[in-house]
Each structure stands twice: as structure tokens, then as C-alpha cells.
Write a protein that holds these residues in place. Structure first.
Motif, PDB file in Angstrom:
ATOM      1  N   THR A  35       1.027  -1.071  -0.004  1.00 45.87           N
ATOM      2  CA  THR A  35      -0.188   0.052  -0.124  1.00 45.87           C
ATOM      3  C   THR A  35       1.027   1.310  -0.007  1.00 45.87           C
ATOM      4  O   THR A  35       1.803   1.396   1.018  1.00 45.87           O
ATOM      5  CB  THR A  35      -0.953   0.138   1.377  1.00 45.87           C
ATOM      6  OG1 THR A  35      -1.755  -1.215   1.254  1.00 45.87           O
ATOM      7  CG2 THR A  35      -1.645   1.024   1.267  1.00 45.87           C
ATOM      8  N   ARG A  37       1.823   4.742   0.716  1.00 44.58           N
ATOM      9  CA  ARG A  37       0.954   6.077   1.288  1.00 44.58           C
ATOM     10  C   ARG A  37       1.729   7.370   0.837  1.00 44.58           C
ATOM     11  O   ARG A  37       2.634   7.420   0.914  1.00 44.58           O
ATOM     12  CB  ARG A  37       1.388   5.816   3.029  1.00 44.58           C
ATOM     13  CG  ARG A  37       1.226   7.135   3.686  1.00 44.58           C
ATOM     14  CD  ARG A  37       0.353   6.767   5.084  1.00 44.58           C
ATOM     15  NE  ARG A  37      -0.483   5.812   5.107  1.00 44.58           N
ATOM     16  CZ  ARG A  37      -0.782   4.943   6.419  1.00 44.58           C
ATOM     17  NH1 ARG A  37      -0.113   5.234   7.517  1.00 44.58           N
ATOM     18  NH2 ARG A  37      -1.797   4.038   6.335  1.00 44.58           N
ATOM     19  N   ASP A  93      -3.846   6.353   0.802  1.00 44.48           N
ATOM     20  CA  ASP A  93      -3.104   5.080   0.597  1.00 44.48           C
ATOM     21  C   ASP A  93      -3.565   4.466  -0.779  1.00 44.48           C
ATOM     22  O   ASP A  93      -5.065   4.637  -1.032  1.00 44.48           O
ATOM     23  CB  ASP A  93      -3.739   4.100   1.925  1.00 44.48           C
ATOM     24  CG  ASP A  93      -2.980   4.181   2.858  1.00 44.48           C
ATOM     25  OD1 ASP A  93      -2.057   4.937   2.905  1.00 44.48           O
ATOM     26  OD2 ASP A  93      -3.462   3.552   3.988  1.00 44.48           O
ATOM     27  N   VAL A 146       3.574   0.480   2.788  1.00 41.28           N
ATOM     28  CA  VAL A 146       3.038  -0.112   3.808  1.00 41.28           C
ATOM     29  C   VAL A 146       2.606  -1.436   3.633  1.00 41.28           C
ATOM     30  O   VAL A 146       2.313  -1.828   2.482  1.00 41.28           O
ATOM     31  CB  VAL A 146       1.787   0.598   4.361  1.00 41.28           C
ATOM     32  CG1 VAL A 146       1.715  -0.185   6.253  1.00 41.28           C
ATOM     33  CG2 VAL A 146       1.739   1.868   4.460  1.00 41.28           C
ATOM     34  N   ASN A 147       2.832  -2.575   4.464  1.00 43.34           N
ATOM     35  CA  ASN A 147       2.507  -3.853   4.543  1.00 43.34           C
ATOM     36  C   ASN A 147       3.110  -4.427   3.219  1.00 43.34           C
ATOM     37  O   ASN A 147       2.438  -5.211   2.143  1.00 43.34           O
ATOM     38  CB  ASN A 147       0.883  -4.113   4.342  1.00 43.34           C
ATOM     39  CG  ASN A 147       0.529  -3.654   5.567  1.00 43.34           C
ATOM     40  OD1 ASN A 147       1.136  -3.783   6.829  1.00 43.34           O
ATOM     41  ND2 ASN A 147      -0.663  -3.938   5.622  1.00 43.34           N
TER      42      ASN A 147
HETATM   43  C1  LIG Z   1      -1.458  -3.681   7.229  1.00 39.24           C
HETATM   44  O1  LIG Z   1      -1.733  -5.022   7.277  1.00 39.24           O
HETATM   45  C2  LIG Z   1      -2.676  -4.905   8.559  1.00 39.24           C
HETATM   46  C3  LIG Z   1      -2.660  -6.476   9.000  1.00 39.24           C
HETATM   47  O2  LIG Z   1      -3.241  -7.157   8.034  1.00 39.24           O
HETATM   48  C4  LIG Z   1      -3.917  -4.246   8.612  1.00 39.24           C
HETATM   49  O3  LIG Z   1      -4.452  -4.347   9.640  1.00 39.24           O
HETATM   50  C5  LIG Z   1      -3.541  -2.710   8.068  1.00 39.24           C
HETATM   51  O4  LIG Z   1      -4.859  -2.448   7.833  1.00 39.24           O
HETATM   52  C6  LIG Z   1      -2.790  -2.843   6.759  1.00 39.24           C
HETATM   53  N1  LIG Z   1      -2.457  -1.056   6.453  1.00 39.24           N
HETATM   54  C7  LIG Z   1      -2.715  -0.814   5.195  1.00 39.24           C
HETATM   55  C8  LIG Z   1      -2.241   0.763   5.139  1.00 39.24           C
HETATM   56  O5  LIG Z   1      -3.023  -1.487   4.496  1.00 39.24           O
END
Ligand SMILES: *[C@@H]1O[C@H](CO)[C@@H](O)[C@H](O)[C@H]1NC(C)=O
Ligand SMILES: *[C@@H]1O[C@H](CO)[C@@H](O)[C@H](O)[C@H]1NC(C)=O
Ligand SMILES: *[C@@H]1O[C@H](CO)[C@@H](O)[C@H](O)[C@H]1NC(C)=O
Ligand SMILES: *[C@@H]1O[C@H](CO)[C@@H](O)[C@H](O)[C@H]1NC(C)=O
Ligand SMILES: *[C@@H]1O[C@H](CO)[C@@H](O)[C@H](O)[C@H]1NC(C)=O
Ligand SMILES: *[C@@H]1O[C@H](CO)[C@@H](O)[C@H](O)[C@H]1NC(C)=O
Ligand SMILES: *[C@@H]1O[C@H](CO)[C@@H](O)[C@H](O)[C@H]1NC(C)=O
Length: 317
Positions: A35, A37, A93, A146-147
């Protein structure tokens, strides 16, 4: 005797398990998602790709997502694309994925639910860059990725400025030849050939050199080994192409078997036959006095279904 035998069997099965887990860490292809940001407002995509196998870096900041690297066999691209038309700037995002298919030299970026082709599928002759593995970590920041995940395994849930992957040079031609020998052989190729690859056979190609007295030429798609006499594609090259191609006499043909490569976002439409790519080394040729003729064969289509010829301009995303 029996308990001893059981123990041996257990040891063997544990070993097999560990080995197969270890070797599935890397893969021929890369599927990276994350993702981004970013800030609100206008955003850009910056692409800088060239042939080689040093690796690739996917980085992001407040305004720009960048894909830099030397991973391709042929594809060369360096530009900055505005992402305005995809309407990303209204949130902070944006989910994106990067798909790298080394056996086809194809790189796609999925963003805002659309796939942008950064490198078009091609026929690979020599080595290609596979097994991209995650390298060093980069600092956290308030804008970035992110992630970040590889095939749905999250690498890091913090906001990273970049993800780096380094690759390994593989003999793609050899791998493709093995793939083209039919599905029984494919299973014998080593582990990295995940199921997805069997469905994506490599492009088949041929090349024609137009000699001085070139009088036109017919090219037929090379049949995949092991496949029973499939309908072939024929391409007729008129003599006029020789005059139009100022600087070269080579014409390359690539035939792509699996059409899902070209079918992104088209749910109600189906491509009926192979896709053919005709390439005259770095030249743009237009307005030939005699056309290039391409003959396709396809299965019977119900009269209620519309048919249409389609083409792609690979100079556009
Ligand atoms: C990143 O992953 C976590 C766990 O799956 C989730 O709760 C969170 O919303 C995610 N963040 C984004 C910005 O996608
Ligand atoms: C973001 O990255 C792009 C491309 O790498 C760069 O040109 C730009 O200066 C960076 N912007 C900021 C705010 O750091
Ligand atoms: C990966 O995760 C996405 C989003 O969570 C999901 O839609 C997709 O089906 C997953 N893919 C695989 C292969 O598990
Ligand atoms: C190419 O094929 C067409 C149709 O089969 C035929 O009429 C033509 O003579 C062929 N041309 C050459 C140069 O072989
Ligand atoms: C033609 O080829 C020559 C030598 O390979 C090269 O220097 C030149 O730039 C080419 N011209 C065009 C128009 O591609
Ligand atoms: C291409 O691959 C897709 C899945 O990736 C498969 O569903 C489809 O049948 C294949 N098409 C051909 C023509 O092989
Ligand atoms: C983009 O391409 C990838 C890889 O070929 C595919 O899995 C995905 O579904 C495509 N996404 C869209 C929106 O077409």
C-alpha cells in the motif's frame, strides 16, 4: 525392527518437508504488493528499467512511486508517468502490485484496479533475471510503502521508503524449450516452476532476414513440441517492407500462446487465438503500399458473438 523403521521414515519425511519449504522461498517470478502511503494531490510513477540482472528497487515517497532496476532481457524504459487519470490523489493510501514474468520479459504494475504494462511480453533468447529475493531494508518514513508483501507474505508492516530485490541470471531459452516440450516434461523441471508457469508457456519466435532481392515472405508460427497439429498462424511480409525498413533487414516474429497476458480488465471478451508480435529492430514503419497479412484460425464461434481484430501499440502503457 519395526520401531526403528518408523523412526527412519519420520526422519526422511521431516527432511523432505524442510527442503521443500526452503526452496520455495524464491520463485521464478515476482509478485510484490503493498500500500503506497502518499500525499493528496498530483502523483507520478517513475520508471527506470534496463537490461541486466542487478535487481530492482520499488520505492515511494509523498509524490512518486519509482521502479528502478536492471532486470530485463530486452526491455528498456525510462520515463515519468502522471497518475492523475487514475484518481489516486483523493485518498492517502493506494494498493498496488508489481508483476514480473521473466520468461516473457513482462512487467506490469497494477494500480487503482488497472494493470499498466511497463514492459511488454517478448521472446527471450538468452538469459533472464529470475528468483528475485528481498534484500536490505530501508528506513521507515511517514510516506512510503506499507505492508509490502511477496505473494501475500507480508515482509514488513511499517512504512518503508523502498524494497530492494536482487535477481539471479537463468538460461531462459533452455527453460522455455523444456516448457514447450509438453506438460509431461514440465513436471520434471525443478521446483521453481510453480503451477502458474505451466499456464504461461514462453513465446515462440522466428526471425527473417530480408536479402537484397527480397520478394516477400510467408512465416508460419512454430508449432509447440508435443502439441498435436494445432492450427498455425501465417504472416505474409510484402516486399515493400524491405524498402520501408531503412536501417535493418531483420524482422522478428513472436507468437504468444497464452492470451491472458493481453486480456487485462476485459471480462466479456475472449481472445480466440495466439497473439503475434512483429518487430523491425527499433524502427517505426507506417503506410506500407502493400499490407502485412496475418492469417488466424479459430474454433467455431456462435453467430451471436461479435468478432473483432485487435492490436496493441506497445509504445503506449
Ligand atoms: C497492513 O496490514 C494490517 C494487518 O493485515 C492491516 O490491519 C492494516 O490495515 C494494513 N495497513 C494498510 C495501510 O493497508
Ligand atoms: C520522490 O521521488 C522522486 C523520484 O525518485 C523524486 O524525483 C522526488 O524528488 C521525490 N520527492 C520527495 C518529496 O522526496
Ligand atoms: C492475496 O491477498 C489479497 C488481498 O488480501 C486477496 O484478494 C488474494 O486473493 C490473495 N491471493 C492469494 C494467492 O492468496
Ligand atoms: C505466401 O502465401 C500466399 C497465400 O498462401 C501465396 O499466395 C503467396 O504466393 C506466398 N508468397 C510467398 C512469397 O511465398
Ligand atoms: C542506423 O544504424 C547506424 C549503425 O548501426 C546507427 O548509427 C544509426 O543511428 C541508425 N539510424 C537509425 C535511423 O536508426
Ligand atoms: C491461459 O492461462 C489461463 C490462466 O492463466 C487459462 O485459464 C487459459 O485457459 C489459458 N489459455 C490458453 C489459450 O492456453
Ligand atoms: C493484472 O495482472 C496480474 C498478473 O497477470 C493479474 O493477476 C491481475 O488479475 C491483473 N489485474 C487486473 C485488474 O486486471
Amino acid at each position: 525392527m519395526e520401531p526403528g523403521l518408523n523412526i527412519k521414515v519420520k526422519v526422511v519425511s521431516i527432511l523432505i518437508f524442510i527442503l521443500s519449504t526452503g526452496s520455495s522461498e524464491n520463485d521464478l517470478y515476482l509478485n510484490f504488493c503493498g500500500t503506497w502511503r502518499h500525499g493528496k494531490g498530483s502523483l507520478t510513477l517513475s520508471v527506470n528499467l534496463s537490461p541486466g540482472c542487478d535487481g530492482v528497487s520499488i520505492s515511494a515517497n509523498k509524490t512518486s512511486l519509482s521502479i528502478d532496476g536492471k532486470i530485463t532481457a530486452q526491455c528498456r524504459r525510462s520515463d515519468v508517468v502522471s497518475l492523475e487519470q487514475y484518481g489516486l490523489g483523493s485518498q492517502e493510501d493506494s494498493y498496488f502490485c508489481l508483476y514480473w514474468e521473466p520468461l516473457l520479459d513482462q512487467l506490469k504494475l497494477q494500480v487503482a484496479g488497472k494493470n499498466l504494462t511497463l514492459c511488454w511480453p517478448a521472446s527471450i533468447q538468452g538469459s533472464c533475471c529470475t528468483d528475485l529475493s528481498h534484500g536490505s531494508n530501508t528506513p521507515y518514513a511517514s510516506y512510503g510503502i506499507v505492508n509490502g508483501s511477496v505473494r501475500n507474505d507480508t515482509l514488513n508492516d511499517k512504512i518503508m521508503t523502498a524494497y530492494e530485490f536482487s535477481g539471479e541470471s537463468t538460461d531462459c531459452k533452455k527453460l522455455c524449450d523444456q516448457l514447450n516440450q509438453g506438460s509431461t516434461q514440465v513436471n520434471m523441471v525443478e521446483n521453481p516452476l510453480a503451477a502458474g508457469y505451466v499456464k504461461h508457456p514462453c513465446a515462440r519466435s522466428s526471425e527473417v532476414v530480408m536479402k537484397k532481392d527480397f520478394r516477400g515472405f510467408n512465416v508460419t508460427s512454430p508449432a509447440a513440441k508435443g502439441e498435436p497439429a494445432e492450427p498455425l498462424i501465417t504472416v505474409y511480409i510484402p516486399p515493400a517492407l524491405k524498402q520501408a525498413a531503412k536501417n535493418t533487414s531483420k524482422v522478428a516474429f513472436s507468437f504468444f500462446k497464452n492470451n491472458s497476458l493481453f486480456q487485462d480488465g476485459l471480462e466479456k471478451v475472449k481472445i480466440l487465438n495466439d497473439v503475434v508480435k512483429i518487430n523491425v529492430e527499433n524502427e517505426i514503419i507506417a503506410d506500407l503500399p502493400e499490407p502485412i497479412r496475418i492469417g488466424f484460425h479459430h474454433d467455431v464461434v456462435p453467430k451471436t458473438h461479435a468478432r473483432e481484430c485487435v492490436s496493441w501499440d506497445t509504445r503506449k502503457g
